[in-house]
Write a protein that holds these residues in place. Structure first.
Motif, PDB file in Angstrom:
ATOM      1  N   CYS A 101       0.848  -1.189   0.000  1.00 44.68           N
ATOM      2  CA  CYS A 101       0.000   0.000   0.000  1.00 44.68           C
ATOM      3  C   CYS A 101       0.884   1.239   0.000  1.00 44.68           C
ATOM      4  O   CYS A 101       2.003   1.217   0.524  1.00 44.68           O
ATOM      5  N   SER A 102       0.383   2.304  -0.555  1.00 44.11           N
ATOM      6  CA  SER A 102       1.170   3.536  -0.638  1.00 44.11           C
ATOM      7  C   SER A 102       0.997   4.426   0.585  1.00 44.11           C
ATOM      8  O   SER A 102       1.770   5.359   0.784  1.00 44.11           O
ATOM      9  N   SER A 103      -0.030   4.174   1.401  1.00 38.99           N
ATOM     10  CA  SER A 103      -0.296   5.015   2.571  1.00 38.99           C
ATOM     11  C   SER A 103      -1.042   4.189   3.616  1.00 38.99           C
ATOM     12  O   SER A 103      -1.557   3.103   3.329  1.00 38.99           O
ATOM     13  N   LEU A 104      -1.113   4.751   4.839  1.00 36.87           N
ATOM     14  CA  LEU A 104      -1.872   4.082   5.886  1.00 36.87           C
ATOM     15  C   LEU A 104      -3.360   4.084   5.576  1.00 36.87           C
ATOM     16  O   LEU A 104      -4.080   3.154   5.939  1.00 36.87           O
ATOM     17  N   ALA A 105      -3.827   5.134   4.916  1.00 40.59           N
ATOM     18  CA  ALA A 105      -5.235   5.173   4.522  1.00 40.59           C
ATOM     19  C   ALA A 105      -5.554   4.024   3.563  1.00 40.59           C
ATOM     20  O   ALA A 105      -6.620   3.412   3.634  1.00 40.59           O
ATOM     21  N   GLU A 106      -4.604   3.707   2.700  1.00 41.86           N
ATOM     22  CA  GLU A 106      -4.803   2.593   1.769  1.00 41.86           C
ATOM     23  C   GLU A 106      -4.760   1.256   2.502  1.00 41.86           C
ATOM     24  O   GLU A 106      -5.439   0.296   2.110  1.00 41.86           O
ATOM     25  N   VAL A 107      -3.980   1.193   3.597  1.00 43.71           N
ATOM     26  CA  VAL A 107      -3.956  -0.020   4.425  1.00 43.71           C
ATOM     27  C   VAL A 107      -5.340  -0.267   5.024  1.00 43.71           C
ATOM     28  O   VAL A 107      -5.859  -1.394   4.997  1.00 43.71           O
ATOM     29  N   VAL A 108      -5.942   0.796   5.549  1.00 42.42           N
ATOM     30  CA  VAL A 108      -7.281   0.674   6.118  1.00 42.42           C
ATOM     31  C   VAL A 108      -8.268   0.226   5.053  1.00 42.42           C
ATOM     32  O   VAL A 108      -9.093  -0.675   5.269  1.00 42.42           O
ATOM     33  N   GLN A 109      -8.180   0.841   3.880  1.00 44.14           N
ATOM     34  CA  GLN A 109      -9.099   0.496   2.795  1.00 44.14           C
ATOM     35  C   GLN A 109      -8.922  -0.955   2.361  1.00 44.14           C
ATOM     36  O   GLN A 109      -9.896  -1.641   2.026  1.00 44.14           O
ATOM     37  N   TYR A 110      -7.685  -1.447   2.397  1.00 44.89           N
ATOM     38  CA  TYR A 110      -7.418  -2.843   2.018  1.00 44.89           C
ATOM     39  C   TYR A 110      -8.168  -3.800   2.934  1.00 44.89           C
ATOM     40  O   TYR A 110      -8.792  -4.773   2.466  1.00 44.89           O
ATOM     41  N   PHE A 111      -8.117  -3.549   4.247  1.00 49.87           N
ATOM     42  CA  PHE A 111      -8.800  -4.443   5.184  1.00 49.87           C
ATOM     43  C   PHE A 111     -10.318  -4.355   5.033  1.00 49.87           C
ATOM     44  O   PHE A 111     -11.015  -5.363   5.162  1.00 49.87           O
ATOM     45  N   VAL A 112     -10.818  -3.171   4.764  1.00 52.28           N
ATOM     46  CA  VAL A 112     -12.260  -3.014   4.583  1.00 52.28           C
ATOM     47  C   VAL A 112     -12.722  -3.791   3.343  1.00 52.28           C
ATOM     48  O   VAL A 112     -13.721  -4.531   3.384  1.00 52.28           O
ATOM     49  N   GLU A 113     -11.991  -3.628   2.252  1.00 58.38           N
ATOM     50  CA  GLU A 113     -12.397  -4.268   1.004  1.00 58.38           C
ATOM     51  C   GLU A 113     -12.181  -5.780   1.044  1.00 58.38           C
ATOM     52  O   GLU A 113     -13.022  -6.549   0.549  1.00 58.38           O
TER      53      GLU A 113
END
Length: 305
Positions: free
Chosen positions: A233-245
């Motif tokens: 992931c490029s950012s922590l926000a993308e990390v969160v989105q990865y787990f949600v998706e």
């Protein structure tokens, strides 16, 4: 003949950077014959001592990058650094505990979990840690005298940290999710593995609560989620989105406004307090009232009242 322009008046706000924590202390070090009252100020890994709160030039500076241990002893705080020991005595026990908390927070880049402080003080430490991370992430920002030229990858600036990131330990994250089940079931926290962050999730599956922890390693300018098939992931926000998706929406981040941690009030405590209950009155039943009166009269006769 033109008069020379006087030099600008130096004030504390301009000649010295803002400290994370400061105040008067009694200080004794290797070059001191006894305790002396000085003004101490902590910024990052630099603990400076001044003659007074308005002085610009420090009398002495300590590099907390050399810190080995901190302990409370003899009514003071003993800082053991490589090659020397310095003792500080604050004006109160609470101030001493705050100094210990700030020194350890800046030295270890995490809020200690054994502090005997109020939630508001812990929140102050957490905010100071976030500001320090932001400062260290700024290019050209010094950390401490003699710090290495190529430090480990800095933590992301405060503005890029998701609101579901909390300065908590692994057990604290588990308790936090248990207490805030209605607000979310996933948090980010400092990584116990030393780099990056960790993700803690809590779900109920077929009546059984499942708590899981995931490592998220900091690599170059991004992050890698440590799962069966590592995901970048490029950012922590993308990390969160990865787990949600990847959970198809069953995992949702716990946002700060729903959490009672870090100095914030419990949602239940923020609700208006109900009016005090009045004592229950017996029903208006004359027969029952007469019976109670007889029992009371008999009791008084037996006790001699």
């Amino acid at each position: 003949m033109a008069q020379p322009v006087p030099p600008p008046r130096r004030d504390r706000a301009r000649c010295r950077s803002r400290h994370s924590y400061e105040g008067f202390v009694e200080k004794r070090g290797p070059r001191d014959q006894g305790y002396r009252r000085v003004w101490a100020g902590l910024r990052g890994l630099t603990l400076a001592f001044y003659g007074g709160p308005r002085d610009c030039e420090p009398l002495e500076m300590l590099d907390l990058g050399e810190l080995v241990a901190v302990r409370a002893e003899g009514g003071g705080l003993v800082l053991r650094l490589r090659g020397q020991e310095v003792t500080m005595k604050a004006e109160s026990w609470e101030a001493q505990e705050m100094w210990r908390g700030f020194i350890l927070t800046m030295a270890e880049m995490k809020v200690p979990t054994d502090l005997a402080l109020l939630p508001g003080h812990l929140f102050q430490l957490s905010e100071a840690l976030r500001e320090e991370r932001d400062r260290r992430a700024t290019p050209g920002s010094p950390v401490t005298p003699g710090s290495p030229a190529t430090p480990s990858p800095p933590e992301p600036p405060l503005s890029l940290v998701p609101s579901c990131f909390f300065e908590v330990t692994r057990p604290e994250a588990e308790r936090l999710l248990e207490r805030s089940a209605d607000g979310g079931n996933m948090v980010l926290r400092p990584g116990g593995h030393g780099r990056g962050v960790s993700v803690t999730t809590r779900q109920e599956v077929n009546g059984t609560v499942q708590v899981k922890h995931y490592k998220v390693n900091r690599v170059d300018q991004g992050y890698v989620v440590d799962v069966d098939t590592p995901h970048r992931c490029s950012s922590l926000a993308e990390v969160v989105q990865y787990f949600v998706e990847s959970s198809k929406g069953s995992l949702q981040p716990l946002h700060r406004e729903y959490s009672p941690r870090l100095g914030e009030r419990d949602p239940q405590s923020s609700a208006p307090h109900p009016a005090p209950r009045r004592a229950l009155q017996p029903p208006h039943n004359h027969g029952m009232a007469e019976e109670l009166a007889k029992k009371l009269q008999l009791r008084r006769a037996l006790t001699g009242d």
